[in-house]
Design an enzyme around this catalytic site. Structure first.
Site, mmCIF file in Angstrom:
data_model
loop_
_atom_site.group_PDB
_atom_site.id
_atom_site.type_symbol
_atom_site.label_atom_id
_atom_site.label_comp_id
_atom_site.label_asym_id
_atom_site.label_seq_id
_atom_site.Cartn_x
_atom_site.Cartn_y
_atom_site.Cartn_z
ATOM 1 N N GLN A 40 0.866 -1.266 0.103
ATOM 2 C CA GLN A 40 -0.004 0.049 0.068
ATOM 3 C C GLN A 40 0.865 1.154 0.006
ATOM 4 O OE1 GLN A 40 -3.251 0.839 -0.253
ATOM 5 N NE2 GLN A 40 -3.897 -1.105 -0.391
ATOM 6 N N SER A 41 2.022 1.197 -0.777
ATOM 7 C CA SER A 41 2.992 2.253 -0.589
ATOM 8 C C SER A 41 2.369 3.534 -1.035
ATOM 9 C CB SER A 41 4.272 2.001 -1.275
ATOM 10 O OG SER A 41 5.037 3.063 -1.717
ATOM 11 N N ASN A 42 2.299 4.757 -0.090
ATOM 12 C CA ASN A 42 1.991 6.165 -0.473
ATOM 13 C C ASN A 42 2.835 6.488 -1.671
ATOM 14 O OD1 ASN A 42 -0.388 6.244 1.024
ATOM 15 N ND2 ASN A 42 1.203 6.486 2.722
#
Ligand SMILES: Cc1ncc(COP(=O)(O)O)c(C=O)c1O
Length: 341
Positions: free
Chosen positions: A77-79
């Site tokens: 879920q890397s921003n």
């Protein structure tokens, strides 16, 4: 920014809405503290958060190298990965995201940031937690593959956290100094608090604070780590600062003593939430209409409040908390947050 520093500032491409605004939180009075928040979650929409400030410099370098593809890595879920993919699309480049997940053979559902990654057409390469240790080699492999196909790849490191990316928060400190001129006239000393995930935000803030001798004005900078531990971030931030020093001769000479990391708030582990952290996210939303994310800002904010409850003077007379974004992470597992609603 002083004239000398301004001369050394690398080229940047405009991606972020800045300066970002700030305001006091009513939630602070509920916990007996003066908490001001800088809204770096408002640097954009697809491109919201702290990563955009770093990407202004990194993408400028990619453009100067006439890159056709940008490659980066992160958690599933890397921003940062999502922001990089959107920055690439906005600048006419393609993106490849190397993402860590439990079982690469059955990639996670397209929720939260992953949905946006897919929407913008990023190529997703799923890797295991074990392979993550080798991420720099895997990024280089992706670059080789693209070069062999005639493309021109540019690698953005994890979190955009290298010396070039750290300029994003050197520049942001200029805004903060103006912001704090108002706060510090009534509250002195003040601590700037931020969520620390890969160290780039911290490196920029600490470099700028040291260069402008902000401690003499009663301004401190403290990171709350959301993964790893204090020793890890003192080393990681120290390394980025040393690289910046070597490349631009800034004269900041950051030492380990300059790097304040408030450890002890990782809780159940990276991207895992405890009910009390989720309750803080809920309470801030209800008191102020501000949305924190579970992985970074919510965890760091909860850690900050826990420290303030132990010692109201822990961060001086007031805190300036940087909201570094991350809202899309909320939509990755809505059932978790729904437990406290
Ligand atoms: C929302 C958010 N806040 C904070 C951080 C941490 O910033 P840094 O990687 O510069 O330590 C990140 C990324 O890691 C993030 O996505």
């Amino acid at each position: 920014m002083t004239e000398a520093l301004h001369d050394r500032e690398p080229t940047r491409v405009l991606l972020a809405n800045q300066p970002t605004r700030g305001h006091w939180l009513r939630y602070g009075t509920q916990v007996g503290a003066r908490i001001w928040i800088k809204r770096d979650d408002h640097t954009g929409s697809e491109l919201m958060g702290n990563k955009v400030r770093k990407l202004e410099y990194l993408m400028a370098e990619a453009l100067s190298e006439q890159a056709t593809h940008v490659i980066t890595c992160g958690g599933e879920q890397s921003n940062h990965a999502r922001a990089t993919a959107f920055a690439a699309a906005q600048l006419g480049m393609k993106s490849v995201l190397v993402l860590r997940t439990d079982d690469p053979a059955s990639p996670p559902a397209p929720t939260g940031n992953i949905l946006l990654d897919r929407l913008v057409g990023a190529e997703l390469v799923w890797i295991s937690r074990a392979a993550w240790r080798d991420r720099n080699r895997l990024l280089a492999e992706q670059a080789d593959k693209l070069r062999a196909a005639g493309a021109r790849p540019y690698i953005v490191p994890e979190g955009g956290s290298n010396a070039l990316g750290s300029w994003g928060y050197i520049r942001a400190m200029r805004e903060l100094v103006d912001d704090l001129a108002t706060i510090a006239s009534t509250d002195h000393p003040v601590t700037i608090v931020y969520a620390c995930g890969s160290g780039g935000t911290g490196a920029g803030l600490i470099l700028a604070a040291k260069l402008w001798k902000l401690h003499e004005r009663g301004i401190r900078v403290a990171g709350i780590n959301v993964c790893d531990d204090r020793a890890y971030f003192v080393a990681a931030i120290g390394k980025i600062c040393a690289e910046a020093e070597a490349r631009w001769q800034l004269g900041a000479n950051v030492t380990p003593e300059d790097i304040e990391i408030v450890d002890g708030h990782v809780g159940l582990g990276y991207a895992k939430s405890r009910p009390e952290e989720l309750a803080t996210i809920r309470d801030v939303a209800r008191a102020d209409g501000v949305v924190l994310d579970p992985v970074y800002t919510g965890k760091a904010f909860h850690g900050m409040v826990t420290e303030l409850q132990k010692d109201p003077q822990r961060f001086g007379s007031a805190v300036a908390f940087i909201h570094t974004g991350g809202m899309f992470g909320l939509f990755a597992s809505p059932e978790t947050l729904a437990q406290v609603l």
